[in-house]
Design an enzyme around this catalytic site. Structure first.
Site, PDB file in Angstrom:
ATOM      1  N   ASN A 180      -7.826 -38.052  45.700  1.00  0.00           N
ATOM      2  CA  ASN A 180      -6.918 -37.345  45.681  1.00  0.00           C
ATOM      3  C   ASN A 180      -6.059 -37.054  44.367  1.00  0.00           C
ATOM      4  O   ASN A 180      -5.509 -36.303  44.174  1.00  0.00           O
ATOM      5  CB  ASN A 180      -6.091 -37.807  46.712  1.00  0.00           C
ATOM      6  N   ARG A 221      -4.146 -45.053  35.725  1.00  0.00           N
ATOM      7  CA  ARG A 221      -3.128 -46.272  36.063  1.00  0.00           C
ATOM      8  C   ARG A 221      -3.638 -47.518  36.057  1.00  0.00           C
ATOM      9  O   ARG A 221      -3.220 -48.460  36.064  1.00  0.00           O
ATOM     10  CB  ARG A 221      -2.845 -45.849  37.614  1.00  0.00           C
ATOM     11  N   LYS A 249     -15.456 -46.730  38.651  1.00  0.00           N
ATOM     12  CA  LYS A 249     -16.405 -45.826  39.743  1.00  0.00           C
ATOM     13  C   LYS A 249     -15.504 -44.728  40.263  1.00  0.00           C
ATOM     14  O   LYS A 249     -14.832 -45.069  41.267  1.00  0.00           O
ATOM     15  CB  LYS A 249     -17.047 -46.817  40.610  1.00  0.00           C
ATOM     16  N   ALA A 295     -14.423 -41.190  42.783  1.00  0.00           N
ATOM     17  CA  ALA A 295     -14.883 -40.912  43.786  1.00  0.00           C
ATOM     18  C   ALA A 295     -15.877 -39.839  43.655  1.00  0.00           C
ATOM     19  O   ALA A 295     -15.863 -38.882  42.766  1.00  0.00           O
ATOM     20  CB  ALA A 295     -13.928 -40.109  44.695  1.00  0.00           C
ATOM     21  N   GLY A 323      -7.741 -46.669  47.412  1.00  0.00           N
ATOM     22  CA  GLY A 323      -8.362 -45.928  48.514  1.00  0.00           C
ATOM     23  C   GLY A 323      -7.850 -46.177  49.636  1.00  0.00           C
ATOM     24  O   GLY A 323      -6.727 -46.822  50.024  1.00  0.00           O
ATOM     25  N   GLU A 369      -4.664 -50.910  46.371  1.00  0.00           N
ATOM     26  CA  GLU A 369      -3.569 -49.621  46.464  1.00  0.00           C
ATOM     27  C   GLU A 369      -4.315 -49.087  47.537  1.00  0.00           C
ATOM     28  O   GLU A 369      -5.233 -48.331  47.383  1.00  0.00           O
ATOM     29  CB  GLU A 369      -3.528 -48.811  45.175  1.00  0.00           C
ATOM     30  N   ARG A 386       3.507 -32.282  47.894  1.00  0.00           N
ATOM     31  CA  ARG A 386       2.760 -32.663  46.821  1.00  0.00           C
ATOM     32  C   ARG A 386       1.318 -32.967  47.309  1.00  0.00           C
ATOM     33  O   ARG A 386       0.874 -33.773  47.928  1.00  0.00           O
ATOM     34  CB  ARG A 386       3.447 -33.903  46.128  1.00  0.00           C
ATOM     35  N   CYS A 415      -1.020 -40.857  49.073  1.00  0.00           N
ATOM     36  CA  CYS A 415      -0.846 -42.091  49.876  1.00  0.00           C
ATOM     37  C   CYS A 415       0.601 -42.191  50.213  1.00  0.00           C
ATOM     38  O   CYS A 415       1.081 -42.977  51.083  1.00  0.00           O
ATOM     39  CB  CYS A 415      -1.285 -43.276  49.137  1.00  0.00           C
ATOM     40  N   GLU A 439      -3.006 -42.075  59.014  1.00  0.00           N
ATOM     41  CA  GLU A 439      -2.557 -41.028  57.537  1.00  0.00           C
ATOM     42  C   GLU A 439      -3.124 -39.734  58.162  1.00  0.00           C
ATOM     43  O   GLU A 439      -4.293 -39.404  58.476  1.00  0.00           O
ATOM     44  CB  GLU A 439      -3.436 -41.468  56.527  1.00  0.00           C
ATOM     45  N   SER A 450       6.818 -41.694  42.309  1.00  0.00           N
ATOM     46  CA  SER A 450       5.847 -42.429  41.309  1.00  0.00           C
ATOM     47  C   SER A 450       6.410 -42.230  39.928  1.00  0.00           C
ATOM     48  O   SER A 450       6.918 -41.292  39.532  1.00  0.00           O
ATOM     49  CB  SER A 450       4.683 -41.501  41.273  1.00  0.00           C
TER      50      SER A 450
HETATM   51  P1  NAD Z   1     -12.058 -44.049  50.299  1.00  0.00           P
HETATM   52  O1  NAD Z   1     -11.499 -45.610  50.600  1.00  0.00           O
HETATM   53  O2  NAD Z   1     -12.998 -43.412  51.257  1.00  0.00           O
HETATM   54  O3  NAD Z   1     -12.732 -44.097  48.840  1.00  0.00           O
HETATM   55  C1  NAD Z   1     -12.018 -44.435  47.857  1.00  0.00           C
HETATM   56  C2  NAD Z   1     -13.093 -45.110  46.713  1.00  0.00           C
HETATM   57  O4  NAD Z   1     -13.920 -46.120  47.087  1.00  0.00           O
HETATM   58  C3  NAD Z   1     -13.837 -43.854  46.265  1.00  0.00           C
HETATM   59  O5  NAD Z   1     -14.283 -43.972  44.917  1.00  0.00           O
HETATM   60  C4  NAD Z   1     -15.290 -44.132  47.382  1.00  0.00           C
HETATM   61  O6  NAD Z   1     -16.425 -43.654  46.694  1.00  0.00           O
HETATM   62  C5  NAD Z   1     -15.280 -45.820  47.263  1.00  0.00           C
HETATM   63  N1  NAD Z   1     -16.109 -46.477  48.172  1.00  0.00           N
HETATM   64  C6  NAD Z   1     -16.239 -46.126  49.525  1.00  0.00           C
HETATM   65  N2  NAD Z   1     -16.787 -46.954  50.249  1.00  0.00           N
HETATM   66  C7  NAD Z   1     -17.156 -48.082  49.429  1.00  0.00           C
HETATM   67  C8  NAD Z   1     -17.576 -49.281  49.683  1.00  0.00           C
HETATM   68  N3  NAD Z   1     -18.242 -49.745  50.868  1.00  0.00           N
HETATM   69  N4  NAD Z   1     -17.722 -49.906  48.753  1.00  0.00           N
HETATM   70  C9  NAD Z   1     -17.287 -49.651  47.337  1.00  0.00           C
HETATM   71  N5  NAD Z   1     -16.301 -48.432  47.206  1.00  0.00           N
HETATM   72  C10 NAD Z   1     -16.395 -47.709  48.346  1.00  0.00           C
HETATM   73  O7  NAD Z   1     -10.944 -43.277  49.934  1.00  0.00           O
HETATM   74  P2  NAD Z   1     -10.733 -41.576  49.424  1.00  0.00           P
HETATM   75  O8  NAD Z   1     -10.759 -40.898  50.897  1.00  0.00           O
HETATM   76  O9  NAD Z   1     -11.434 -41.415  48.522  1.00  0.00           O
HETATM   77  O10 NAD Z   1      -9.002 -41.647  49.300  1.00  0.00           O
HETATM   78  C11 NAD Z   1      -7.921 -41.292  50.202  1.00  0.00           C
HETATM   79  C12 NAD Z   1      -7.305 -42.935  50.513  1.00  0.00           C
HETATM   80  O11 NAD Z   1      -6.813 -43.492  49.430  1.00  0.00           O
HETATM   81  C13 NAD Z   1      -6.239 -42.809  51.441  1.00  0.00           C
HETATM   82  O12 NAD Z   1      -6.422 -43.706  52.490  1.00  0.00           O
HETATM   83  C14 NAD Z   1      -5.051 -42.991  50.586  1.00  0.00           C
HETATM   84  O13 NAD Z   1      -3.755 -43.419  51.170  1.00  0.00           O
HETATM   85  C15 NAD Z   1      -5.610 -43.925  49.602  1.00  0.00           C
HETATM   86  N6  NAD Z   1      -4.773 -43.804  48.327  1.00  0.00           N
HETATM   87  C16 NAD Z   1      -3.926 -45.084  47.995  1.00  0.00           C
HETATM   88  C17 NAD Z   1      -3.261 -44.938  46.967  1.00  0.00           C
HETATM   89  C18 NAD Z   1      -2.197 -45.957  46.482  1.00  0.00           C
HETATM   90  O14 NAD Z   1      -1.642 -46.078  45.376  1.00  0.00           O
HETATM   91  N7  NAD Z   1      -1.907 -46.826  47.501  1.00  0.00           N
HETATM   92  C19 NAD Z   1      -3.314 -43.815  46.242  1.00  0.00           C
HETATM   93  C20 NAD Z   1      -4.251 -42.699  46.224  1.00  0.00           C
HETATM   94  C21 NAD Z   1      -4.765 -43.030  47.654  1.00  0.00           C
END
Ligand code: NAD
Length: 495
Positions: free
Chosen positions: A168, A176, A191, A193, A245, A267, A295, A301, A398, A458
């Protein structure tokens, strides 16, 4: 096999740039994956394939850890001033190339160009901020209470760091982590996405140009993140996992890291409440809600996920927000007029559709939007729902899309109880003209960050992070972000 990588020029036409295949970036070299497989990258506005990137294997991950280990001593002993200057150069190059980088983000992520420009400015700022912090990492010195010795505390780089980031904010979620890790003297493997790898690789080329030595930053993309990440965490030289994530994947990674007692910064997901009290400046509250909700088209998140409005201003606020939301221009992110781009995938649209249908079935009223687009591209229109009941699924999950669910409240205590009725605790927003009330409510809300009469919080200079199941640790802020990448070493000195 090593391959050449396109250089990102200041005014490069991104239409050319994204046609290139990119290599894994390991030890300062661009290379194919060990088994030569690739991951396709789509434009969410057209669903067309725009590029392909290598699909790293466990063998590639081992090579990345090896490269990070080889570079570690040289980087940790590089004088802080020199590290600082390299980070500063990263900031300058990102700023100089901001238009090209923003276009690349819009292409692969779909977000509106104006949001992508904002992201690049925010992402670059982590380099400037950490360039300034890199030369201000101090230790501690004291006399032991017994008087027999001195207590000296040194802060040392934690070691090799594995950084895993979401789609995202393809630039900012990476910088960061990378900027403070490098400031602390660590080497890293990023690594990103698989949906948005092009920005990560474009930035890797930029770091190289800025003077980041080979192996200090390594980037690999994989369609097999579980085993590839687990293999890196199993290497005893890896001492840190910094993940951004979803909470679900965060839990899996915490369990994986626990096997080797690897330090974790997490995070994770959010479910931000947005409270509007009767005494709020209503125009400011609607402006703030537009920012907090829209935004990144709601794919943030920190996005306002539940809007609670006091009964005296409920109708006025809801109507005003619906007017603003329904006037937004929806379209491809790269179109300069676009205010709301497509979602990242079809799956994301289907999830939003499911949550909206569920809320409506439970009694919510649709003030605008409310139905997924049926044409090409992963579009969902800006949507406002009111009278959303507490049991609606979207009050607990979410939404990650352009849907603003509004519910009514009567008392302050009721608003606080509802705001805290979630496993998450990342961000929250409060609108009131009464500062004392605002501060009291802020102290009772379980969240790591509060926007008081603000829809945006932020800032690289402030500690970003959540409580409860929204995460562990902080990014950015005075010392907080760098501290995540350092270990204290206590030396007892006899005198
Ligand atoms: P996601 O958890 O599906 O994926 C995040 C990352 O983890 C990607 O690089 C993905 O390839 C990797 N991943 C997925 N499965 C994995 C595994 N089993 N082992 C290791 N890596 C793995 O999240 P997303 O859909 O990419 O992003 C959206 C989420 O991220 C939302 O929940 C959002 O709230 C959160 N987010 C949090 C913040 C924060 O600062 N708190 C900021 C941005 C996004």
């Amino acid at each position: 096999m090593n391959i050449s990588h396109p250089v990102l020029e200041d005014d490069q036409d991104t239409a050319d740039f994204h046609r290139f295949s990119h290599g894994l970036y390991i030890g300062g070299q661009w290379r194919q994956s060990a088994d030569s497989r690739e991951i396709q990258v789509l434009d969410p506005s057209t669903e067309a394939v725009i590029a392909a990137v290598p699909d790293a294997t466990i063998e590639d991950a081992a090579a990345a850890v090896e490269a990070a280990a080889k570079a570690a001593d040289g980087w940790r002993t590089t004088p802080p001033r020199k590290r600082s200057e390299i980070l500063r150069r990263c900031f300058e190059l990102m700023t100089q190339r901001s238009e090209t980088l923003a276009t690349l983000i819009s292409l692969e992520n779909g977000k509106a160009l104006r949001d992508a420009r904002g992201e690049i400015a925010y992402a670059a700022e982590f380099f400037r901020w950490n360039a300034e912090e890199a030369v201000r990492i101090t230790g501690e010195y004291g006399i032991a209470p017994s008087g027999t010795n001195r207590i000296v505390v040194d802060y040392e780089p934690i070691g090799i760091c594995v950084l895993v980031t979401p789609w995202n904010f393809p630039a900012a979620m990476a910088t960061r982590k990378i900027a403070p890790a490098l400031a602390a003297g660590c080497t890293v493997i990023l690594k990103p996405a698989s949906e948005t790898p092009l920005t990560a690789y474009a930035l890797a080329a930029l770091y190289q140009e800025a003077g980041v030595p080979p192996g200090v930053v390594n980037v690999l993309t994989t369609s097999n993140p579980g085993p590839v990440t687990a293999a890196m965490l199993a290497d005893p030289r890896v001492r840190k996992l910094s993940f951004t994530g979803s909470t679900g994947v965060g839990r899996v990674l915490l369990a994986e890291a626990a096997k080797h007692v690897v330090s974790c910064s997490m995070e994770l997901g959010g479910n931000a409440p947005f409270l509007v009290f009767d005494d709020a400046d209503l125009d400011a509250a609607v402006d703030g809600a537009m920012v907090a909700k829209m935004r990144n088209a709601g794919e943030a998140c920190t996005a306002a996920n539940r809007i609670y409005v006091q009964s005296g201003v409920y109708d006025a606020f809801s109507e005003s927000l619906a007017r603003r939301m329904s006037s937004l221009k929806v379209g491809a992110g790269t179109d300069a007029a676009t205010e709301c781009g497509p979602m990242i995938t079809r799956k994301a649209v289907d999830k939003i559709d499911r949550l909206v249908n569920d809320a409506v079935a439970r009694g919510a009223r649709v003030l605008c939007g409310g139905k997924a687009g049926s044409g090409t591209g992963y579009y969902y229109p800006p949507t406002v729902l009111c009278d959303v009941p507490a049991e609606a699924e979207m009050a607990h999950e979410e939404i990650f899309g352009p849907v603003a669910p509004i519910s009514i409240f009567e008392t302050e205590a009721d608003a606080i109880a509802r705001a805290n009725d979630t496993e998450y605790g990342l961000a929250a927003y409060i609108y009131t003209r009464d500062l004392a009330r605002g501060m009291q409510v802020a102290s009772k809300i379980e969240a790591g960050m509060i926007g008081l009469n603000r829809g945006l919080m932020s800032d690289p200079a402030a500690p970003f992070g959540g409580v409860k199941q929204s995460g562990l640790g902080r990014e950015g802020g005075q010392h907080h972000g760098i501290a995540e990448f350092m270990e204290a070493k206590y030396i007892a000195v006899s005198i």
